[in-house]
Scaffold this active site. Structure first.
Site, PDB file in Angstrom:
ATOM      1  N   GLY A  31       0.836  -1.200   0.000  1.00  0.00           N
ATOM      2  CA  GLY A  31       0.000   0.000   0.000  1.00  0.00           C
ATOM      3  C   GLY A  31       0.866   1.244   0.000  1.00  0.00           C
ATOM      4  O   GLY A  31       2.091   1.162   0.132  1.00  0.00           O
ATOM      5  N   LEU A  32       0.241   2.376  -0.150  1.00  0.00           N
ATOM      6  CA  LEU A  32       0.956   3.647  -0.166  1.00  0.00           C
ATOM      7  C   LEU A  32       1.693   3.910   1.143  1.00  0.00           C
ATOM      8  O   LEU A  32       1.351   3.347   2.189  1.00  0.00           O
ATOM      9  CB  LEU A  32      -0.035   4.795  -0.406  1.00  0.00           C
ATOM     10  CG  LEU A  32      -0.713   4.866  -1.777  1.00  0.00           C
ATOM     11  CD1 LEU A  32      -1.829   5.909  -1.736  1.00  0.00           C
ATOM     12  CD2 LEU A  32       0.298   5.196  -2.868  1.00  0.00           C
ATOM     13  N   SER A  33       2.671   4.780   1.083  1.00  0.00           N
ATOM     14  CA  SER A  33       3.293   5.280   2.306  1.00  0.00           C
ATOM     15  C   SER A  33       2.210   5.936   3.157  1.00  0.00           C
ATOM     16  O   SER A  33       1.345   6.642   2.638  1.00  0.00           O
ATOM     17  CB  SER A  33       4.375   6.307   1.956  1.00  0.00           C
ATOM     18  OG  SER A  33       4.968   6.835   3.122  1.00  0.00           O
ATOM     19  N   ALA A  34       2.224   5.678   4.467  1.00  0.00           N
ATOM     20  CA  ALA A  34       1.246   6.212   5.429  1.00  0.00           C
ATOM     21  C   ALA A  34      -0.128   5.555   5.298  1.00  0.00           C
ATOM     22  O   ALA A  34      -1.109   6.076   5.821  1.00  0.00           O
ATOM     23  CB  ALA A  34       1.120   7.727   5.331  1.00  0.00           C
ATOM     24  N   SER A  35      -0.189   4.408   4.633  1.00  0.00           N
ATOM     25  CA  SER A  35      -1.464   3.685   4.564  1.00  0.00           C
ATOM     26  C   SER A  35      -1.733   2.898   5.847  1.00  0.00           C
ATOM     27  O   SER A  35      -2.864   2.477   6.088  1.00  0.00           O
ATOM     28  CB  SER A  35      -1.475   2.725   3.366  1.00  0.00           C
ATOM     29  OG  SER A  35      -0.468   1.731   3.504  1.00  0.00           O
ATOM     30  N   GLY A  36      -0.693   2.703   6.658  1.00  0.00           N
ATOM     31  CA  GLY A  36      -0.855   1.967   7.909  1.00  0.00           C
ATOM     32  C   GLY A  36      -0.348   0.543   7.857  1.00  0.00           C
ATOM     33  O   GLY A  36      -0.634  -0.255   8.752  1.00  0.00           O
ATOM     34  N   LYS A  37       0.441   0.221   6.844  1.00  0.00           N
ATOM     35  CA  LYS A  37       0.958  -1.151   6.691  1.00  0.00           C
ATOM     36  C   LYS A  37       1.731  -1.617   7.921  1.00  0.00           C
ATOM     37  O   LYS A  37       1.473  -2.702   8.455  1.00  0.00           O
ATOM     38  CB  LYS A  37       1.883  -1.241   5.471  1.00  0.00           C
ATOM     39  CG  LYS A  37       1.240  -0.928   4.143  1.00  0.00           C
ATOM     40  CD  LYS A  37       2.237  -1.054   2.997  1.00  0.00           C
ATOM     41  CE  LYS A  37       3.418  -0.111   3.121  1.00  0.00           C
ATOM     42  NZ  LYS A  37       3.046   1.325   3.143  1.00  0.00           N
ATOM     43  N   SER A  38       2.699  -0.827   8.328  1.00  0.00           N
ATOM     44  CA  SER A  38       3.564  -1.235   9.442  1.00  0.00           C
ATOM     45  C   SER A  38       2.783  -1.314  10.752  1.00  0.00           C
ATOM     46  O   SER A  38       3.035  -2.200  11.574  1.00  0.00           O
ATOM     47  CB  SER A  38       4.739  -0.266   9.598  1.00  0.00           C
ATOM     48  OG  SER A  38       5.600  -0.356   8.477  1.00  0.00           O
ATOM     49  N   SER A 105       6.021  -1.805  -2.065  1.00  0.00           N
ATOM     50  CA  SER A 105       6.074  -2.743  -3.207  1.00  0.00           C
ATOM     51  C   SER A 105       5.107  -2.302  -4.308  1.00  0.00           C
ATOM     52  O   SER A 105       4.081  -2.943  -4.535  1.00  0.00           O
ATOM     53  CB  SER A 105       5.811  -4.181  -2.765  1.00  0.00           C
ATOM     54  OG  SER A 105       4.708  -4.314  -1.902  1.00  0.00           O
TER      55      SER A 105
END
Length: 200
Positions: A31-38, A105
């Site tokens: 997902g985009l940066s700041a999407s909350g993946k981490s 990615s």
């Protein structure tokens, strides 16, 4: 590629599963940066470990401090970044650990290569699309990266000056702007239970 190397067979994945009483797989958050993946990945890892299920999180930023500290953010370097992570996550999955990766990615082709790598090894690969509109990601922007990208300070920034190719058929689609972190993590857990990858 070196030619003077030999692959050494050891335990099969089935034998490892019998010994550890756990199945390995890779959960690939994109997902985009700041999407909350981490954030979702951390919550998921903590839940699994608290329930006695061996898991390890590979984070996009963290990996660039070590394994991939020689890579930049050009398209070629992004491709190599994901290729290495695919190989590492496959090793974790083969060891019967649940590998949780959280990487932007951005390219479908790279994620598909990661999937095929796992499938050839007989290992499950679960793609999770952590979906937020670009406007929401920019509003969050905890690292100030979107602002720098808009100002031209950061070149090749995904979603602004570089493309993000959303998954077409992910196993799990998290609308991470409508759900809490806990709800998103639970959505992944429910899928793992349904597919009998884990037992709670």
């Amino acid at each position: 590629m070196a030619t003077n190397i030999t692959w050494h067979e050891n335990l099969t994945h089935a034998e490892r599963k019998g010994l550890t009483k756990q199945s390995g797989l890779t959960i690939w958050l994109t997902g985009l940066s700041a999407s909350g993946k981490s954030t979702v990945a951390c919550a998921l890892e903590q839940f699994l470990l608290q329930h006695g299920i061996n898991a390890y999180r590979l984070d996009g930023d963290n990996v660039r401090f070590g394994l991939n500290n020689d890579l930049g953010f050009s398209e070629a370097d992004r491709n190599e970044n994901i290729r290495r992570i695919a190989e590492v996550s496959k090793l974790f999955a083969d060891s019967t650990t649940i590998a949780i990766t959280s990487f932007i990615s951005p390219y479908i082709a790279d994620r598909e290569k990661a999937r095929v790598l796992h499938e050839k090894a007989g290992l499950p690969f679960v793609e999770v699309y952590v979906d937020v509109p670009i406007e929401v990601a920019e509003q969050r922007d905890p690292k100030g990266l979107y602002k720098k990208a808009r100002e031209g300070i950061i070149k090749e920034f995904t979603g602004i000056s570089a493309p993000y190719e959303a998954p077409k058929k992910p196993e799990i689609h998290l609308k991470n702007y409508e759900s809490t972190v806990e709800e998103s993590a639970q959505q992944i857990i429910a899928y793992l239970v349904e597919k009998k990858y884990i037992t709670l």
